[in-house]
Design an enzyme around this catalytic site. Structure first.
Site, mmCIF file in Angstrom:
data_model
loop_
_atom_site.group_PDB
_atom_site.id
_atom_site.type_symbol
_atom_site.label_atom_id
_atom_site.label_comp_id
_atom_site.label_asym_id
_atom_site.label_seq_id
_atom_site.Cartn_x
_atom_site.Cartn_y
_atom_site.Cartn_z
ATOM 1 N N ASP A 93 8.255 -7.383 20.521
ATOM 2 C CA ASP A 93 7.505 -7.458 19.629
ATOM 3 C C ASP A 93 6.089 -8.634 19.921
ATOM 4 O OD1 ASP A 93 8.533 -10.103 20.860
ATOM 5 O OD2 ASP A 93 10.319 -10.161 19.110
ATOM 6 N N SER A 94 5.703 -8.739 18.422
ATOM 7 C CA SER A 94 4.713 -10.166 18.810
ATOM 8 C C SER A 94 5.142 -11.339 19.276
ATOM 9 C CB SER A 94 3.987 -9.719 17.466
ATOM 10 O OG SER A 94 4.936 -10.776 16.466
ATOM 11 N N GLY A 95 6.392 -11.378 18.677
ATOM 12 C CA GLY A 95 6.306 -12.897 19.637
ATOM 13 C C GLY A 95 6.227 -13.895 17.881
ATOM 14 N N ASP A 147 2.625 -11.306 13.166
ATOM 15 C CA ASP A 147 2.378 -11.213 11.665
ATOM 16 C C ASP A 147 3.318 -12.655 10.929
ATOM 17 O OD1 ASP A 147 4.802 -9.998 12.686
ATOM 18 O OD2 ASP A 147 5.917 -9.474 10.812
ATOM 19 N N GLY A 233 10.710 -8.599 7.702
ATOM 20 C CA GLY A 233 11.171 -9.830 6.745
ATOM 21 C C GLY A 233 12.450 -8.355 6.386
ATOM 22 N N ASP A 283 16.451 -1.212 15.773
ATOM 23 C CA ASP A 283 16.607 -2.243 17.311
ATOM 24 C C ASP A 283 17.626 -3.089 16.927
ATOM 25 O OD1 ASP A 283 13.884 -4.164 16.053
ATOM 26 O OD2 ASP A 283 15.347 -5.460 17.822
ATOM 27 N N CYS A 321 35.643 8.699 23.095
ATOM 28 C CA CYS A 321 34.478 8.417 24.077
ATOM 29 C C CYS A 321 34.006 8.506 25.158
ATOM 30 C CB CYS A 321 34.661 6.987 23.193
ATOM 31 S SG CYS A 321 33.058 5.991 24.073
ATOM 32 N N CYS A 323 32.022 6.923 27.285
ATOM 33 C CA CYS A 323 31.663 5.789 27.867
ATOM 34 C C CYS A 323 32.654 5.286 28.835
ATOM 35 C CB CYS A 323 31.140 4.970 27.071
ATOM 36 S SG CYS A 323 32.817 3.350 26.845
ATOM 37 N N CYS A 326 35.656 3.487 28.196
ATOM 38 C CA CYS A 326 36.901 4.034 27.287
ATOM 39 C C CYS A 326 37.187 5.176 28.301
ATOM 40 C CB CYS A 326 36.210 5.389 26.207
ATOM 41 S SG CYS A 326 35.878 3.664 24.537
ATOM 42 N N HIS A 352 30.456 -0.016 25.838
ATOM 43 C CA HIS A 352 30.927 0.775 24.855
ATOM 44 C C HIS A 352 30.097 1.039 23.495
ATOM 45 C CE1 HIS A 352 33.468 2.462 21.855
ATOM 46 N NE2 HIS A 352 33.400 1.895 20.846
HETATM 47 ZN ZN ZN Z 1 33.673 3.531 24.513
#
Ligand code: ZN
Length: 393
Positions: A93-95, A147, A233, A283, A321, A323, A326, A352
């Site tokens: 990001d621009s900060g 911005d 924004g 994000d 799941c 992951c 899990c 997860h």
């Molecule tokens: Zn999971």
């Protein structure tokens, strides 16, 4: 690798798109979720684990890295990729957002922003040109124009003036890149601005909650011809309808052949709603932030593993799941870890949650490809019970 964006498929029943963004550090299939690596680390997760989770790109926060450890340190390590040992794409990001939300004593002028950082109070100044320079030194694959992100709610007059300044700042970022990009292309491979030649620059559309401003600004930013466009924004405390409207107002102005990024969003149902409104990149700190509070995402909504109902629960966080958390651990055990403040507990929930977000995007891409995205979106949104307020850092 030649940087570009290809639009691979569009949904017939919504504005959902499936695309492929090719950056200097790899390919990003869109829609894509970018885990947030605030201070050069996605909290609690190593780059190896991020690769195993199939994270395609991460976000680095320019402000945080600028304040600590500082650019001199990162420069000595050859940029953020080498410093943190992440070889995939990085969007910075621009900060601006953090200067406006975290730093003290801000003075905003046409030139830029003067502020005192929130760590040691040191004064610093960031202009559109300096924001570009910092992102290039970090080695960003996708840099964002500086911005001003106005707070919610915001008076019309202030929003109007600020939005116009954001356009002028965007133009200066573009101009800085044009001037320095040519030098970078001719430069040696180890020149600190070499990454600039291969990086993308995205413009950010502001305009607060005002339809006219959002539309005018979308047109003005698109006229500057960036590599991609972000809706900024949003997720600043406004109700969800306002956020969706901000996206809907700007979207018709965005060219089809450029990626679109909805900044700082959102919950899992919101991501699907934004994909249906033509957004490609996201994000959000929710998967990592809520994990630290014991909250896990599931298709049925969020669950707080601190709750007593999970004490004897031998099931995984979410059935089926794949992951690590899990596959290997029960809700009861993870609950115990969280209650005992064991670091492993928050790490497991983080893994997860990131898997959940990344997998949701994976599914969305497949459904768009199959022409079944709308059924998928409706079924998911209907099955997801809790709607959390979005908070960002
Ligand atoms: Zn999971």
């Amino acid at each position: 690798m030649q940087k570009n964006f290809e639009l691979l498929a569009t949904d017939r029943h919504s504005k959902a798109r499936r695309g492929r963004l090719t950056s200097a550090h790899g390919v990003i299939n869109t829609p894509a979720f970018m885990p947030v690596g605030t201070q050069g680390s996605v909290k609690g997760v190593s780059p190896r684990e991020l690769r195993e989770l199939n994270a395609q790109i991460i976000l680095g926060n320019t402000y945080h890295l600028f304040v600590r450890p500082g650019l001199d340190v990162i420069k000595r390590f050859g940029g953020l990729h080498d410093f943190m040992n992440w070889s995939g794409p990085i969007l910075t990001d621009s900060g601006g957002y953090q200067i406006f939300s975290l730093a003290k004593l801000r003075k905003i002028t046409e030139d830029g922003v003067e502020f005192q950082n929130h760590i040691d109070g040191a004064r610093a100044f960031i202009s559109p040109e300096i924001a570009m320079e910092i992102q290039v030194l970090l080695g960003s694959d996708i840099a964002m124009a500086l911005d001003e992100c106005v707070p919610y709610p915001c008076e019309y007059d202030y929003a109007a003036q600020s939005t116009e300044m954001t356009t002028r700042w965007a133009k200066r970022c573009k101009e800085w890149k044009r001037r320095n990009g040519e030098t970078a292309k001719r430069g040696l491979a180890d020149s600190p601005i070499r990454p600039l030649a291969d990086s993308f620059l995205f413009g950010i559309i502001q305009g607060a909650t005002f339809e006219g401003l959002r539309k005018e600004n979308a047109q003005a930013i698109v006229d500057l011809d960036f590599d991609g466009y972000a809706i900024g924004g949003v997720s600043v405390g406004e109700p969800e309808e306002e956020m969706m409207r901000a996206v809907e107002w700007a979207e018709p102005f965005l060219p089809e052949n450029k990626p679109r990024y909805a900044m700082g969003l959102g919950t899992p149902p919101q991501l699907l709603e934004l994909i249906a409104r033509g957004m490609d990149m996201f994000d959000c700190v929710l998967p990592t932030r809520l994990a630290r509070n014991g909250t896990a995402f599931t298709a049925a909504g969020t669950v707080n593993l601190k709750n007593a109902e999970f004490i004897l629960d031998k099931n995984p966080i979410e059935e089926n799941c794949t992951c690590e958390a899990c596959r290997e651990f029960s809700r009861g055990y993870i609950r115990h870890l969280i209650k005992a403040e064991e670091i492993l507990g928050l790490r497991l929930i983080t893994l997860h949650n990131l898997h959940f977000y990344l997998n949701l995007m994976n599914q969305a891409r497949a459904e768009i490809g199959n022409g079944t995205f709308e059924q998928f979106r409706k079924a998911f949104v209907a099955g997801y019970k809790t709607r959390d307020a979005v908070t960002v850092e």
